[in-house]
Design a protein around this motif. Sequence first.
Motif, mmCIF file in Angstrom:
data_model
loop_
_atom_site.group_PDB
_atom_site.id
_atom_site.type_symbol
_atom_site.label_atom_id
_atom_site.label_comp_id
_atom_site.label_asym_id
_atom_site.label_seq_id
_atom_site.Cartn_x
_atom_site.Cartn_y
_atom_site.Cartn_z
ATOM 1 N N LEU A 69 -1.259 20.804 -3.704
ATOM 2 C CA LEU A 69 -2.114 19.910 -2.927
ATOM 3 C C LEU A 69 -3.521 19.835 -3.538
ATOM 4 C CD1 LEU A 69 -1.902 18.144 -0.413
ATOM 5 C CD2 LEU A 69 -2.578 20.133 0.941
ATOM 6 N N ARG A 70 -4.070 20.974 -3.939
ATOM 7 C CA ARG A 70 -5.409 21.010 -4.539
ATOM 8 C C ARG A 70 -5.449 20.171 -5.821
ATOM 9 N NH1 ARG A 70 -7.980 22.700 -8.475
ATOM 10 N NH2 ARG A 70 -6.275 23.876 -9.399
ATOM 11 N N ARG A 71 -4.398 20.274 -6.634
ATOM 12 C CA ARG A 71 -4.342 19.512 -7.885
ATOM 13 C C ARG A 71 -4.100 18.025 -7.650
ATOM 14 N NH1 ARG A 71 -0.524 23.411 -9.559
ATOM 15 N NH2 ARG A 71 1.018 21.746 -9.593
ATOM 16 N N THR A 72 -3.335 17.698 -6.616
ATOM 17 C CA THR A 72 -2.906 16.323 -6.365
ATOM 18 C C THR A 72 -3.922 15.514 -5.569
ATOM 19 O OG1 THR A 72 -0.622 17.121 -6.355
ATOM 20 C CG2 THR A 72 -1.006 14.947 -5.413
ATOM 21 N N ALA A 73 -4.673 16.162 -4.698
ATOM 22 C CA ALA A 73 -5.573 15.463 -3.776
ATOM 23 C C ALA A 73 -6.590 14.544 -4.468
ATOM 24 C CB ALA A 73 -6.278 16.462 -2.863
ATOM 25 N N PRO A 74 -7.262 14.970 -5.544
ATOM 26 C CA PRO A 74 -8.258 14.059 -6.147
ATOM 27 C C PRO A 74 -7.665 12.725 -6.598
ATOM 28 C CG PRO A 74 -8.602 16.303 -6.926
ATOM 29 C CD PRO A 74 -7.291 16.303 -6.174
ATOM 30 N N LEU A 85 0.833 -1.201 0.000
ATOM 31 C CA LEU A 85 0.000 0.000 0.000
ATOM 32 C C LEU A 85 0.868 1.251 0.000
ATOM 33 C CD1 LEU A 85 -2.812 1.287 0.083
ATOM 34 C CD2 LEU A 85 -2.703 1.111 2.588
ATOM 35 N N GLU A 86 1.863 1.297 0.859
ATOM 36 C CA GLU A 86 2.749 2.466 0.911
ATOM 37 C C GLU A 86 3.466 2.649 -0.426
ATOM 38 O OE1 GLU A 86 4.275 5.913 2.306
ATOM 39 O OE2 GLU A 86 2.778 4.700 3.334
ATOM 40 N N ASP A 87 3.925 1.570 -1.035
ATOM 41 C CA ASP A 87 4.586 1.652 -2.332
ATOM 42 C C ASP A 87 3.616 2.153 -3.405
ATOM 43 O OD1 ASP A 87 6.870 1.010 -4.208
ATOM 44 O OD2 ASP A 87 5.288 -0.275 -5.040
ATOM 45 N N HIS A 88 2.398 1.648 -3.399
ATOM 46 C CA HIS A 88 1.370 2.056 -4.364
ATOM 47 C C HIS A 88 1.100 3.556 -4.267
ATOM 48 C CE1 HIS A 88 -2.265 1.733 -6.807
ATOM 49 N NE2 HIS A 88 -2.920 2.386 -5.855
ATOM 50 N N LEU A 89 0.925 4.044 -3.041
ATOM 51 C CA LEU A 89 0.631 5.462 -2.835
ATOM 52 C C LEU A 89 1.851 6.329 -3.154
ATOM 53 C CD1 LEU A 89 -1.557 5.221 0.375
ATOM 54 C CD2 LEU A 89 -2.302 5.418 -2.017
ATOM 55 N N ASP A 90 3.025 5.856 -2.816
ATOM 56 C CA ASP A 90 4.253 6.582 -3.138
ATOM 57 C C ASP A 90 4.409 6.733 -4.654
ATOM 58 O OD1 ASP A 90 5.995 7.774 -1.298
ATOM 59 O OD2 ASP A 90 7.602 6.368 -1.772
ATOM 60 N N ARG A 91 4.204 5.646 -5.384
ATOM 61 C CA ARG A 91 4.337 5.691 -6.843
ATOM 62 C C ARG A 91 3.299 6.628 -7.461
ATOM 63 N NH1 ARG A 91 3.173 0.955 -9.067
ATOM 64 N NH2 ARG A 91 2.664 -0.072 -7.122
ATOM 65 N N GLN A 92 2.061 6.585 -6.954
ATOM 66 C CA GLN A 92 1.011 7.471 -7.478
ATOM 67 C C GLN A 92 1.389 8.925 -7.267
ATOM 68 O OE1 GLN A 92 -1.528 9.178 -5.074
ATOM 69 N NE2 GLN A 92 -1.902 10.412 -6.891
ATOM 70 N N LEU A 93 1.879 9.269 -6.086
ATOM 71 C CA LEU A 93 2.232 10.660 -5.805
ATOM 72 C C LEU A 93 3.493 11.095 -6.546
ATOM 73 C CD1 LEU A 93 1.234 10.737 -2.075
ATOM 74 C CD2 LEU A 93 0.287 12.197 -3.871
ATOM 75 N N GLN A 94 4.455 10.200 -6.706
ATOM 76 C CA GLN A 94 5.647 10.533 -7.503
ATOM 77 C C GLN A 94 5.232 10.817 -8.948
ATOM 78 O OE1 GLN A 94 8.644 11.278 -6.734
ATOM 79 N NE2 GLN A 94 9.069 10.340 -4.760
ATOM 80 N N ASP A 151 2.183 11.681 -10.147
ATOM 81 C CA ASP A 151 1.255 12.805 -10.315
ATOM 82 C C ASP A 151 1.784 14.141 -9.807
ATOM 83 O OD1 ASP A 151 -0.400 10.844 -11.307
ATOM 84 O OD2 ASP A 151 -1.871 10.962 -9.681
ATOM 85 N N ALA A 152 2.698 14.115 -8.824
ATOM 86 C CA ALA A 152 3.130 15.381 -8.218
ATOM 87 C C ALA A 152 4.630 15.476 -7.984
ATOM 88 C CB ALA A 152 2.388 15.597 -6.896
ATOM 89 N N GLY A 153 5.369 14.412 -8.277
ATOM 90 C CA GLY A 153 6.809 14.449 -8.073
ATOM 91 C C GLY A 153 7.217 14.517 -6.620
ATOM 92 N N MET A 154 6.411 13.911 -5.753
ATOM 93 C CA MET A 154 6.746 13.913 -4.324
ATOM 94 C C MET A 154 6.421 12.559 -3.711
ATOM 95 S SD MET A 154 3.712 15.963 -2.326
ATOM 96 C CE MET A 154 2.987 16.969 -3.598
ATOM 97 N N PRO A 155 7.154 12.179 -2.675
ATOM 98 C CA PRO A 155 6.830 10.941 -1.965
ATOM 99 C C PRO A 155 5.609 11.138 -1.055
ATOM 100 C CG PRO A 155 8.764 11.958 -0.995
ATOM 101 C CD PRO A 155 8.393 12.785 -2.188
ATOM 102 N N HIS A 156 5.037 10.047 -0.638
ATOM 103 C CA HIS A 156 3.850 10.049 0.209
ATOM 104 C C HIS A 156 4.061 10.853 1.497
ATOM 105 C CE1 HIS A 156 0.567 7.607 2.428
ATOM 106 N NE2 HIS A 156 0.013 8.584 1.749
ATOM 107 N N ILE A 157 5.231 10.762 2.094
ATOM 108 C CA ILE A 157 5.498 11.475 3.344
ATOM 109 C C ILE A 157 5.388 12.989 3.130
ATOM 110 C CG2 ILE A 157 8.016 11.463 3.070
ATOM 111 C CD1 ILE A 157 6.214 11.081 6.411
#
Length: 170
Positions: A119-124, A33-42, A44-50
């Motif tokens: 954050l507004r663009r990335t949250a959805p 799960l953490e890897d999945h969310l990290d990859r999605q955020l990298q 879509d937004a170029g940032m890690p989940h943390i």
Amino acid sequence: MNTASASAPAQSRWLTDDEQHVWRAYLHATTLLEDHLDRQLQRDAGMPHIYYGLLVGLAEAPGRQLRMTELAMNAKITRSRLSHAVARLEKNGWVRREDCPSDKRGQFAVLTDEGAEVLRRTAPGHVAAVRQAFFERLSPEQQQALGEIMQIVAEGLQPNEAGADLPWLR
């Protein structure tokens, strides 16, 4: 008497087969799960989940700012790791640091307008990834039970006594 042996349990209590199955399933799922969310955020937004979590924490704070120590506590990370993360977020223009007027050693992390926009663009997309990977796989009853279970585990791991060894105190 040797203090190490005095404080050690008389006999190790190994996990049962059922406990081992639950433990390994938990580790496997949380890692994936953490890897999945990290990859999605990298992606879509170029940032890690943390980093996303830090931005959310600031967005939800009054005035979009928190003392660095409070941000570390909320994120459950060491002050050193937070300092590194905030430096990266500052470099991106998403966060800025401000000195605390009442404490010469204290600093605030402040979410910038640019950070709020990211954050507004990335949250959805992030919410969709969380929903798809987690909530859509569980019934409402399972969601409630898991929430209660994780609350019990978290409460047991976050002691309130002074001197507790917690990440944000390191």
